[in-house]
Scaffold this motif. Structure first.
Motif, PDB file in Angstrom:
ATOM      1  N   LYS A  34      -3.752  41.664  38.780  1.00 21.31           N
ATOM      2  CA  LYS A  34      -2.458  42.260  38.436  1.00 21.31           C
ATOM      3  C   LYS A  34      -1.392  41.248  38.827  1.00 21.31           C
TER       4      LYS A  34
ATOM      5  N   GLU B 207      -2.659  44.126  28.246  1.00 21.72           N
ATOM      6  CA  GLU B 207      -1.844  44.340  29.442  1.00 21.72           C
ATOM      7  C   GLU B 207      -1.337  45.781  29.518  1.00 21.72           C
TER       8      GLU B 207
ATOM      9  N   CYS C  74       4.648  46.195  37.609  1.00 23.12           N
ATOM     10  CA  CYS C  74       3.262  45.853  37.953  1.00 23.12           C
ATOM     11  C   CYS C  74       2.494  45.741  36.649  1.00 23.12           C
ATOM     12  N   CYS C  75       1.957  44.571  36.371  1.00 22.58           N
ATOM     13  CA  CYS C  75       1.219  44.345  35.121  1.00 22.58           C
ATOM     14  C   CYS C  75      -0.264  44.205  35.422  1.00 22.58           C
ATOM     15  N   SER C  76      -1.080  45.026  34.748  1.00 26.28           N
ATOM     16  CA  SER C  76      -2.537  44.960  34.915  1.00 26.28           C
ATOM     17  C   SER C  76      -3.146  44.299  33.683  1.00 26.28           C
ATOM     18  N   TYR C  77      -4.072  43.374  33.929  1.00 27.62           N
ATOM     19  CA  TYR C  77      -4.724  42.639  32.850  1.00 27.62           C
ATOM     20  C   TYR C  77      -6.107  43.240  32.641  1.00 27.62           C
TER      21      TYR C  77
END
Lengths: 105, 105
Positions: free
Chosen positions: A34, A52, A99-102
């Motif tokens: 993240k 994303e 908050c970026c989740s891959y």
């Protein structure tokens, strides 16, 4: 979840647009990643590699998702998903915490 | 050390000066704390509670330490220490990436 435990944090920031968009990379025990970032007011375009999930923790912004002509408005908190290998646009009105989740597919 | 392992990261950012100064809190297994932050160009004054060691990872800025009339110039990387319960001033010229360690005395 207000904090991430037993993670690895990369010390150096990721810096885009002269520092108006910055983030720190967090790596989890399962290898997933993240970024925790800040976007200051401005207009931005970003490209994805992986899918994303963008969680907005605080801020005011509008988002145009890939292939769409519509703008999604977020004031406060929100979430949107961006497909892999695509581009999306943001118009950020106030300092925005995200908050970026891959997501591997 | 390019990354911090087995740490806890607080998800929400610390935001100062309308987002021109932001940081994330990292907590270590021994209970000690660091923040990883970004300062955008501008003039700032900060107060300390604990003693702070500020490591500049990248950026151009000048620093005036508590009780001093002199300005320290940092271009690129650098480090300075600020006593507990004091104030220091910064003039930031380019987006500056930093790591601040809080030292119990």
């Amino acid at each position: 979840m207000s904090q991430f435990e037993q993670v690895t944090v990369v010390k150096k920031a990721n810096i885009y647009y002269d520092g108006k968009v910055t983030s720190r990379t967090v790596i989890f025990a399962d290898g997933t990643k993240k970024t925790l970032g800040i976007m200051l007011p401005g207009e931005y375009e970003f490209g994805t590699d992986a899918k994303e999930i963008m969680e907005i923790l605080a801020g005011e912004l509008t988002v145009q998702l890939p292939g769409s002509t519509e703008w999604i408005e977020i004031n406060g908190t929100g979430e949107f998903t961006v497909a892999a290998n695509s581009k999306f646009k943001l118009v950020v009105k106030t300092a925005t915490d995200y908050c970026c989740s891959y997501i591997a597919e």
